[in-house]
Design an enzyme around this catalytic site. Structure first.
Site, PDB file in Angstrom:
ATOM      1  N   CYS A 166      -1.230   1.361  12.780  1.00  0.00           N
ATOM      2  CA  CYS A 166      -1.231   2.658  13.433  1.00  0.00           C
ATOM      3  C   CYS A 166      -2.562   3.009  14.085  1.00  0.00           C
ATOM      4  CB  CYS A 166      -1.242   3.549  12.165  1.00  0.00           C
ATOM      5  SG  CYS A 166       0.279   3.520  11.249  1.00  0.00           S
TER       6      CYS A 166
ATOM      7  N   TYR B   4       0.674  -1.228  -0.049  1.00  0.00           N
ATOM      8  CA  TYR B   4       0.042   0.063   0.002  1.00  0.00           C
ATOM      9  C   TYR B   4       0.730   1.116  -0.157  1.00  0.00           C
ATOM     10  CZ  TYR B   4       0.812   0.318   5.197  1.00  0.00           C
ATOM     11  OH  TYR B   4       1.263   0.273   6.333  1.00  0.00           O
TER      12      TYR B   4
ATOM     13  N   ASN C 206       8.856   1.002  14.596  1.00  0.00           N
ATOM     14  CA  ASN C 206       8.539  -0.272  13.909  1.00  0.00           C
ATOM     15  C   ASN C 206       7.276   0.445  12.999  1.00  0.00           C
ATOM     16  OD1 ASN C 206       6.215   0.203  15.444  1.00  0.00           O
ATOM     17  ND2 ASN C 206       6.544  -1.477  16.906  1.00  0.00           N
ATOM     18  N   GLY C 207       7.079   1.403  12.876  1.00  0.00           N
ATOM     19  CA  GLY C 207       6.083   2.035  11.930  1.00  0.00           C
ATOM     20  C   GLY C 207       4.782   2.412  12.384  1.00  0.00           C
TER      21      GLY C 207
ATOM     22  N   ASN D 106      -5.696   4.975  13.806  1.00  0.00           N
ATOM     23  CA  ASN D 106      -6.531   5.744  12.755  1.00  0.00           C
ATOM     24  C   ASN D 106      -7.481   6.639  13.508  1.00  0.00           C
ATOM     25  OD1 ASN D 106      -7.007   3.485  10.105  1.00  0.00           O
ATOM     26  ND2 ASN D 106      -5.081   4.311  10.992  1.00  0.00           N
TER      27      ASN D 106
ATOM     28  N   HIS E 252      -2.314   8.913  13.158  1.00  0.00           N
ATOM     29  CA  HIS E 252      -2.736   9.694  12.171  1.00  0.00           C
ATOM     30  C   HIS E 252      -4.117   9.875  11.388  1.00  0.00           C
ATOM     31  CE1 HIS E 252      -2.963   6.473   8.982  1.00  0.00           C
ATOM     32  NE2 HIS E 252      -2.101   6.002   9.793  1.00  0.00           N
TER      33      HIS E 252
END
Length: 374
Positions: free
Chosen positions: A313, A277, A290-291, A315, A295
């Site tokens: 993440c 993605y 680790n990302g 969201n 957001h």
């Protein structure tokens, strides 16, 4: 002859005045000679039974080392160089007027290699209450106790804290509990000239002063209730719906544990070759290397508060993500609970390189990683 010019007949004889013997002038030069001397010093000259009149420490290149005379002692005020010869000169004068020469010569150590050190915190910056301190060495440190002894953290208010070595190249310092808001912090890593083991020595000193913010902002992320709560000074400001990492895929699970805000970007592209993605998002706050980010993702608004569908993440809707983006700063904690995978050592993939996972260790585990010898 007057009556007072002679002792009375039969009286005691006049007593001669006692003259105190002057102390012998003695110089102390450190070091006066030797090989393999640390260029960090100390280098000094002292004198008893007199006073110093001139002192100089000069390198083989003719450069005179800076120094100052304080409390009757001359002390070098700058570091020397590696593998260089230095010579003492000057004089001291004894109480009896005798001049005593200042002499001596020595050579500083020749390291097999020198290792640079750097800090993760910036001078005169302000951070949140979970901000850790990290001294990173450019090569592995064998003598960690020697390096740690040269590193100090000074705070404006009493703060219990400790160093821990999280790898052979990184020493971290954190308080036992979150920092008290408004704390001023000074970090002195005086590792220049310090033996680091295996023939290596420190290449440089690093010094930083920073401040902890005057407010305590804490975000609480619950992957089971799908809520993202923002507290300031213990008071709940916002209770926001969120969607976290999809639990059916261990690679997508949002890690539980105390994360630390590390950077903020108003706009960013989220990319993954593993999951194929490339998505533009706004109000991106990095909480783990680790990302994991907090957001905006308006595409998951129907799932926010109801279902975890992200790739790890948190969201939030656009307006809610901006609320957190505007309130938070680097060093703020984000406390994630409820998921099946832990941040840090418990992560099956291990801690991410350069990540802030200090708060996932309890205090006993943290202090066990110290290299202090006493």
């Amino acid at each position: 002859m007057t009556a007072c010019s002679a002792a009375p007949e039969g009286g005691p004889a006049p007593v001669a005045p006692v003259v105190a013997e002057k102390a012998k002038a003695v110089l102390s030069v450190s070091p006066s000679s030797g090989e393999g001397i640390s260029p960090a010093g100390p280098f000094q000259v002292g004198m008893t039974g007199g006073s110093l009149t001139a002192v100089a420490l000069t390198g083989a290149d003719g450069q005179v080392v800076k120094g100052e005379l304080t409390a009757g002692k001359w002390v070098a005020t700058e570091d020397l160089g590696y593998n260089k010869v230095y010579t003492w000169s000057g004089t001291g004068k004894g109480e009896d007027g005798t001049e005593v020469p200042v002499t001596g010569s020595f050579r500083t150590v020749k390291p097999q290699r020198v290792v640079n050190a750097s800090l993760n915190v910036g001078d005169h910056e302000t951070y949140g209450i979970a901000m850790p301190i990290r001294v990173k060495f450019a090569a592995p440190v064998q003598d960690k106790a020697s390096a740690q002894k040269a590193m100090t953290v000074t705070t404006s208010v009493p703060t219990e804290g400790a160093w821990a070595w999280l790898s052979d190249t990184e020493a971290h310092w954190r308080p036992r509990e979150y920092w008290k808001p408004g704390t001023d912090v000074t970090v002195d890593a005086d590792v220049f000239g310090v033996p680091l083991g295996g023939g290596a020595f420190g290449a440089n000193d690093v010094h930083v002063q920073f401040k902890i913010a005057d407010r305590a902002l804490v975000a609480k992320a619950n992957t089971q209730t799908k809520r993202f709560e923002i507290y300031r000074d213990g008071k709940l400001l916002h209770d926001l719906p969120a969607s976290y990492g999809k639990e059916s895929d261990p690679g997508r699970v949002t890690r539980s544990g105390i994360h630390v805000v590390q950077q903020k970007e108003a706009a960013r592209r989220m990319k993954s070759t593993t999951y194929n993605y490339d998505v533009p998002v706004t109000w991106a706050v990095l909480i783990s290397q680790n990302g994991e980010f907090v957001h905006e993702n308006d595409k998951t608004i129907p799932q926010q508060g109801n279902e975890n569908v992200s790739h790890g993440c948190a969201n939030l809707s656009g307006p809610n993500a901006k609320i957190f983006f505007d309130l938070t700063m680097v060093g703020d904690p984000v406390e994630v609970v409820g998921s099946s995978v832990q941040l840090g050592l418990a992560d099956p993939n291990g801690p991410a390189h350069g990540d802030y996972w200090q708060w996932t260790l309890d205090w006993a585990a943290w202090t066990a990683k110290s290299a202090a010898t006493s």
